[in-house]
Design a protein around this motif. Structure first.
Motif, PDB file in Angstrom:
ATOM      1  N   MET A  22      -9.590  -3.167  21.183  1.00 57.57           N
ATOM      2  CA  MET A  22     -10.418  -3.328  20.068  1.00 57.57           C
ATOM      3  C   MET A  22     -10.060  -4.342  19.084  1.00 57.57           C
ATOM      4  N   LYS A  23     -11.093  -5.187  18.680  1.00 57.30           N
ATOM      5  CA  LYS A  23     -10.785  -6.255  17.791  1.00 57.30           C
ATOM      6  C   LYS A  23     -10.715  -5.569  16.319  1.00 57.30           C
ATOM      7  N   LYS A  24      -9.593  -6.019  15.805  1.00 60.00           N
ATOM      8  CA  LYS A  24      -9.458  -5.503  14.491  1.00 60.00           C
ATOM      9  C   LYS A  24     -10.319  -6.420  13.465  1.00 60.00           C
ATOM     10  N   GLN A  25     -10.679  -5.607  12.530  1.00 62.99           N
ATOM     11  CA  GLN A  25     -11.702  -6.337  11.253  1.00 62.99           C
ATOM     12  C   GLN A  25     -10.760  -6.633  10.117  1.00 62.99           C
ATOM     13  N   VAL A  26     -10.907  -7.882   9.844  1.00 60.57           N
ATOM     14  CA  VAL A  26     -10.229  -8.224   8.601  1.00 60.57           C
ATOM     15  C   VAL A  26     -10.567  -7.584   7.245  1.00 60.57           C
ATOM     16  N   LYS A  27      -9.446  -7.104   6.688  1.00 60.96           N
ATOM     17  CA  LYS A  27      -9.694  -6.260   5.539  1.00 60.96           C
ATOM     18  C   LYS A  27      -9.706  -7.103   4.145  1.00 60.96           C
ATOM     19  N   SER A  28     -10.590  -6.802   3.278  1.00 60.07           N
ATOM     20  CA  SER A  28     -10.442  -7.412   1.923  1.00 60.07           C
ATOM     21  C   SER A  28      -9.238  -7.006   1.272  1.00 60.07           C
ATOM     22  N   GLN A  29      -8.976  -7.713   0.098  1.00 56.91           N
ATOM     23  CA  GLN A  29      -7.824  -7.297  -0.531  1.00 56.91           C
ATOM     24  C   GLN A  29      -8.267  -5.919  -1.340  1.00 56.91           C
ATOM     25  N   GLN A  30      -9.416  -5.765  -1.842  1.00 60.23           N
ATOM     26  CA  GLN A  30      -9.747  -4.435  -2.519  1.00 60.23           C
ATOM     27  C   GLN A  30      -9.619  -3.429  -1.383  1.00 60.23           C
ATOM     28  N   GLU A  31      -9.846  -3.528  -0.054  1.00 61.32           N
ATOM     29  CA  GLU A  31      -9.414  -2.479   1.150  1.00 61.32           C
ATOM     30  C   GLU A  31      -7.961  -2.320   1.065  1.00 61.32           C
ATOM     31  N   ILE A  32      -7.525  -3.193   1.089  1.00 62.35           N
ATOM     32  CA  ILE A  32      -5.919  -3.367   1.458  1.00 62.35           C
ATOM     33  C   ILE A  32      -5.010  -2.476   0.201  1.00 62.35           C
ATOM     34  N   THR A  33      -5.700  -2.646  -1.106  1.00 63.20           N
ATOM     35  CA  THR A  33      -5.122  -2.119  -2.191  1.00 63.20           C
ATOM     36  C   THR A  33      -5.342  -0.543  -2.187  1.00 63.20           C
ATOM     37  N   ARG A  34      -6.525  -0.257  -1.711  1.00 64.91           N
ATOM     38  CA  ARG A  34      -7.006   1.177  -1.593  1.00 64.91           C
ATOM     39  C   ARG A  34      -6.245   1.788  -0.511  1.00 64.91           C
ATOM     40  N   ASN A  35      -6.002   1.286   0.276  1.00 69.07           N
ATOM     41  CA  ASN A  35      -5.126   1.749   1.686  1.00 69.07           C
ATOM     42  C   ASN A  35      -3.836   2.190   1.302  1.00 69.07           C
ATOM     43  N   LYS A  36      -3.007   1.058   0.427  1.00 67.06           N
ATOM     44  CA  LYS A  36      -1.841   1.284   0.006  1.00 67.06           C
ATOM     45  C   LYS A  36      -1.648   2.589  -0.897  1.00 67.06           C
ATOM     46  N   LEU A  37      -2.869   2.812  -1.723  1.00 67.25           N
ATOM     47  CA  LEU A  37      -2.830   3.818  -2.860  1.00 67.25           C
ATOM     48  C   LEU A  37      -3.134   4.975  -1.816  1.00 67.25           C
ATOM     49  N   LEU A  38      -3.938   5.112  -0.870  1.00 69.91           N
ATOM     50  CA  LEU A  38      -4.196   6.424  -0.213  1.00 69.91           C
ATOM     51  C   LEU A  38      -2.882   6.742   0.768  1.00 69.91           C
ATOM     52  N   LYS A  39      -1.991   5.977   1.402  1.00 73.03           N
ATOM     53  CA  LYS A  39      -0.843   6.255   1.935  1.00 73.03           C
ATOM     54  C   LYS A  39       0.165   6.767   0.975  1.00 73.03           C
ATOM     55  N   LYS A  40       0.022   6.395  -0.248  1.00 71.96           N
ATOM     56  CA  LYS A  40       1.136   7.089  -1.113  1.00 71.96           C
ATOM     57  C   LYS A  40       0.619   8.390  -1.416  1.00 71.96           C
ATOM     58  N   LEU A  41      -0.453   9.130  -1.192  1.00 72.08           N
ATOM     59  CA  LEU A  41      -0.638  10.144  -1.456  1.00 72.08           C
ATOM     60  C   LEU A  41      -0.827  11.033  -0.225  1.00 72.08           C
ATOM     61  N   ILE A  42      -0.715  10.381   0.874  1.00 73.91           N
ATOM     62  CA  ILE A  42      -0.818  11.109   2.365  1.00 73.91           C
ATOM     63  C   ILE A  42       0.154  12.296   2.433  1.00 73.91           C
ATOM     64  N   SER A  43       1.465  12.116   2.163  1.00 70.01           N
ATOM     65  CA  SER A  43       2.699  12.881   2.079  1.00 70.01           C
ATOM     66  C   SER A  43       2.039  14.409   1.366  1.00 70.01           C
ATOM     67  N   SER A  44       1.629  13.977   0.165  1.00 66.08           N
ATOM     68  CA  SER A  44       1.243  15.369  -0.594  1.00 66.08           C
ATOM     69  C   SER A  44       0.215  16.130  -0.050  1.00 66.08           C
ATOM     70  N   VAL A  45      -0.818  15.557   0.248  1.00 62.55           N
ATOM     71  CA  VAL A  45      -2.034  16.309   0.702  1.00 62.55           C
ATOM     72  C   VAL A  45      -1.929  16.767   2.207  1.00 62.55           C
ATOM     73  N   MET A  46      -0.666  16.274   2.992  1.00 62.31           N
ATOM     74  CA  MET A  46      -0.398  16.809   4.270  1.00 62.31           C
ATOM     75  C   MET A  46       0.451  18.118   3.904  1.00 62.31           C
ATOM     76  N   ASN A  47       1.203  18.082   2.973  1.00 60.64           N
ATOM     77  CA  ASN A  47       2.219  19.213   2.879  1.00 60.64           C
ATOM     78  C   ASN A  47       1.451  20.103   1.933  1.00 60.64           C
ATOM     79  N   ASP A  48       0.722  20.083   1.132  1.00 58.95           N
ATOM     80  CA  ASP A  48       0.209  20.996   0.009  1.00 58.95           C
ATOM     81  C   ASP A  48      -1.356  21.059   0.444  1.00 58.95           C
TER      82      ASP A  48
END
Length: 224
Positions: free
Chosen positions: A1-27
């Motif tokens: 699968m060819k990866k799509q190039v993400k915008s800086q906005q999408e990269i920032t959003r994903n970084k923020l979301l990944k910080k949240l993942i541990s919390s929502v997975m636990n609780d």
């Protein structure tokens, strides 16, 4: 699968979301407020609202992170040489460990209750990955590379056994490190899957940095 190039906005959003993942997975996220989300993302409410306008948009983002990760694994080239089976086996191992360690039952339950459409999207991606994996195992058997074992048992094993050995209580009770248990499980799956005369096509030196990376993320999650 060819990866799509993400915008800086999408990269920032994903970084923020990944910080949240541990919390929502636990609780889970049913009782999660926007203030809690901003705190887990380690940003101010103002910064958070620049990227997410609602709790639903946040959860949509979390689901998208997982779906994108699941779809990163390319379809195996069924006409490729034997060595490629070893490479794809290792890629599949890495993804299996990551998914089992992150997608929790409590999250899936909350998702099904609150956002059934998102639940169906995530389950659909997981189901597609399962069929892709079963196809790979079956082709390996047809090519005489894999043992003649029930490939569905291998998937069930990842879901049950792998989930159990990645449990912190299991690691502490058996006084074994996450690194050792992952390498042992990798060897267990390799010997289980590949015929004895084909095991040598798997280059074990390539799995060490993969396991080290998983361990680093695992330890970072424990510190959250």
């Amino acid at each position: 699968m060819k990866k799509q190039v993400k915008s800086q906005q999408e990269i920032t959003r994903n970084k923020l979301l990944k910080k949240l993942i541990s919390s929502v997975m636990n609780d889970g996220f049913q009782n999660l407020r926007m203030d809690d989300i901003a705190k887990n993302m380690d940003v101010s409410r103002g910064t958070m609202y620049k990227h997410f306008t609602s709790k639903q948009e946040v959860i949509e983002g979390v689901v998208s992170v997982f779906v994108d990760y699941i779809e990163e694994l390319d379809d195996p080239n069924l006409n490729s040489d034997e060595e490629s089976f070893g490479v794809w086996f290792q890629q599949l191992f890495e993804q299996s460990v990551s998914l089992v360690g992150k997608i929790s039952d409590v999250f899936l339950k909350d998702l099904q209750l609150a956002y059934p459409d998102l639940y169906d999207r995530l389950k659909g991606a997981l189901s597609k990955r399962e069929q892709q994996t079963l196809k790979f195992y079956q082709y390996g058997k047809d090519k005489g590379i894999f043992n003649q074992i029930n490939e569905k048992f291998i998937l069930l094993q990842d879901d049950i056994l792998l989930r159990e050995i990645l449990n912190v209580k299991y690691l502490l009770y058996n006084q074994i490190s996450i690194q050792q248990v992952l390498y042992d499980y990798y060897q267990f799956k390799k010997v289980q899957l590949f015929k004895a005369e084909k095991v040598s096509i798997v280059d074990d030196s390539k799995i060490h940095p993969i396991i080290d990376h998983i361990v680093e993320k695992f330890n970072r999650t424990l510190q959250v």
